[in-house]
Design an enzyme around this catalytic site. Structure first.
Site: not given
Length: 610
Positions: A257, A330
């Protein structure tokens, strides 16, 4: 942004790779007349006809799965309208579908999509209606991250189960299948047909800041069996399961992330350690596989993340592993996929690599137009888009979206959070709690000898959809079991004054339960437990996230691993503490010694009982 992680594990110790790897590497209407869709043989001729009638902008839209703010498809709150205008340039989910013709929408709690089950069903129906009423309108594939444990987007009163590492501690394929079956049925009743679960990563790195307890464990064979079982459960309930994060995110100390991880496994080690759960998922008929935003030089030395790697996604996943289902990225808002290329290049390169669904780009208009331009200028062919669109439509057909895109409130009432489902979740949780230390047979605690209990410890923000805080949940559960329990939150970094207050309070009780959260050598949580033990009261530590805490608590006479601080896992731990059930969990990961990470303190499979 799409957030499949929940923050750093807090473990700063770095056990050697050799020790850990050695311990782990054991091996529309157009289809309505067609009748019920068959999973094995969708009607490709009809689906191809749908594709042939789509305009190029409509085709581009079908490849995107996008977030949108609001509890309603047409009448969200003003704050959500403002957020949508700022981030997407539309006011509502209905406008998003009309403008971009997106093929999917992802739900988040923080986007206010998942307030409660009846509202979620209404939102799903509103999105489907908005899309199906458009010219050549198609049903929307609605998805979410409902892993259970520390990552869940739909909360109470829906049934929440233990997370993957807890299920790994239980070791039951039947329980994993039951979890998928019940969770899938509840998601489907609310109009969610694709779940980004299970996590197929083999977590061999205690310092992994993004996977950790979201993984079933460190043994690839055990992880493979549980992945396959959960897939069977979800898909048997008519919800597409998603194995993630290919080619494997279990051995990294960087969160994708916020950074760009590199997996240094050799090709041979990848085959033995990371690949088996994905092979098992494919053998189980997995509907979708999610990519990882990380680099694996042994599989592709170009420096590209796997999400953008044709050698990995087409060469290995498609050709070598034989997978022909949907490949979803993702979140494209994560730093791991944005480090090397701009947000306009990422979606184009992902499609060239072999991706079918582009998840949650930070700027949808930029990404959508980049794909459109790439086709018009010849970098991408329309035939390449058709290939992915056909996979997505096949999945929509298999899931019954062409036949029955809407859900009912009666279906929600029949299915979501039923007494039987909640009881099943509780029984599964009881089989996961792991007893690691029990000196002098301190546990189970006797209500006669230790009626007054103080519950202290960390109170991290409660995982979405559960009540919390952990100390309060534990104290409440112990009270229901006949103890006189009180809660005193001391936090994840208690000060000297807070520790002194807890030690003083401990003098007035018969036993102390201390909830720990990612204890390190320098953590004041460690000091808290040491001083409570020194005060002379029996102390029971409950590790409410990573089981590695036990290595930092050598003085504690009893220690349990709960693997998460959700209500269902904490209540199960309380029942174990009280002796209502016996501890049955076994460590699905190895715990190294704190003073010598080369040495295993507790191996995979370790666990005590009464």
């Amino acid at each position: 942004m799409h957030d499949t992680g929940t923050g750093n594990t807090g473990n700063t110790a770095q056990p050697s790779r050799r020790t850990l790897l050695a311990a782990a590497a054991g091996v529309p209407a157009a289809l309505a007349a067609a009748g019920p869709a068959r999973a094995a043989a969708p009607d490709d001729s009809r689906l191809r006809a749908l594709v042939s009638r789509m305009t190029l902008p409509e085709k581009v839209g079908q490849l995107f799965v996008m977030r949108v703010y609001g509890h309603s498809a047409t009448a969200p709150d003003q704050a959500d309208i403002d957020a949508n205008l700022k981030e997407i340039g539309v006011r509502t989910a209905a406008e998003l579908v009309a403008k971009y013709r997106v093929g999917g929408i992802i739900y988040f709690a923080w986007a206010h999509n998942t307030r409660e089950p009846h509202q979620i069903a209404d939102l799903s129906n509103g999105i489907q209606k908005a899309s199906l009423e458009l010219p050549r309108g198609l049903p929307v594939l609605i998805s979410t991250d409902q892993e259970h444990g520390i990552v869940a987007r739909v909360g109470e009163p829906a049934t929440l189960f233990p997370g993957a590492m807890a299920v790994g501690a239980g070791g039951s394929r039947s329980d994993a299948r039951t979890l998928g079956r019940i969770a899938g049925a509840e998601l489907r009743a609310m109009g969610i047909r694709q779940d980004y679960s299970p996590v197929a990563d083999v977590n061999v790195n205690p310092a992994n800041p993004v996977i950790g307890v979201r993984s079933f464990g460190a043994d690839p064979r055990a992880v493979s069996a549980l992945v396959a079982a959960e897939v069977a459960g979800y898909q048997g309930s008519g919800v597409a399961a998603t194995a993630k994060h290919f080619p494997g995110h279990g051995d990294t100390n960087v969160d994708s992330h916020t950074g760009f991880p590199t997996i240094t496994h050799s090709r041979e080690l990848w085959e033995r350690l990371d690949a088996p759960p994905f092979r098992a998922a494919i053998a189980a008929g997995i509907d979708s596989i999610m990519t990882a935003h990380l680099m694996v030089p042994a599989l592709d030395d170009s420096g590209d993340p796997a999400t953008l790697s044709r050698p990995i996604l087409t060469g290995i996943l498609r050709e070598r592993l034989g997978y022909d289902g949907v490949v979803v990225t993702d979140s494209l808002g994560m730093e791991g996929v944005r480090t090397k290329y701009g947000d306009d290049r990422v979606p184009v390169l992902a499609l060239k690599a072999g991706v079918d669904q582009l998840l949650n780009p930070p700027d949808l208009d930029l990404a959508w137009n980049a794909v459109l331009t790439a086709v018009r200028e010849g970098e991408l062919t329309e035939a390449r888009l058709d290939e992915s669109i056909l996979r997505v439509l096949r999945l929509k057909s298999k899931l019954g979206l062409f036949r029955s895109p809407y859900v009912s409130q009666a279906g929600v009432d029949r299915t979501v959070g039923t007494r039987a489902h909640l009881a099943a979740a509780g029984r599964i949780a009881e089989r996961t709690t792991t007893l690691l230390v029990n000196e002098g047979r301190l546990l189970p605690l006797s209500r006669r000898r230790c009626p007054r209990v103080l519950v202290v410890g960390a109170d991290p923000a409660s995982p979405s959809g559960t009540t919390g805080p952990p100390t309060g949940v534990l104290a409440g559960a112990l009270n229901e079991l006949g103890f006189a329990a009180t809660a005193l939150s001391t936090g994840t970094a208690p000060s000297a004054a807070t520790i002194a207050k807890a030690v003083a309070a401990a003098r007035d009780v018969d036993a102390v339960v201390a909830a720990t959260y990612n204890v390190t050598a320098s953590s004041s949580q460690r000091t808290l437990v040491q001083q409570l033990v020194a005060a002379g009261r029996p102390v029971v530590a409950v590790a409410v996230r990573n089981p590695y805490d036990v290595a930092q608590l050598p003085s504690v006479p009893a220690c349990l691993a709960a693997y998460s601080w959700t209500d269902v896992e904490l209540r199960a731990a309380a029942r174990v503490i009280a002796g209502r059930v016996k501890p049955r969990g076994r460590l699905p990961v190895a715990v190294q010694r704190a003073d010598d990470p080369e040495q295993v303190l507790y191996p995979i499979g370790y666990g005590l009982s009464y």
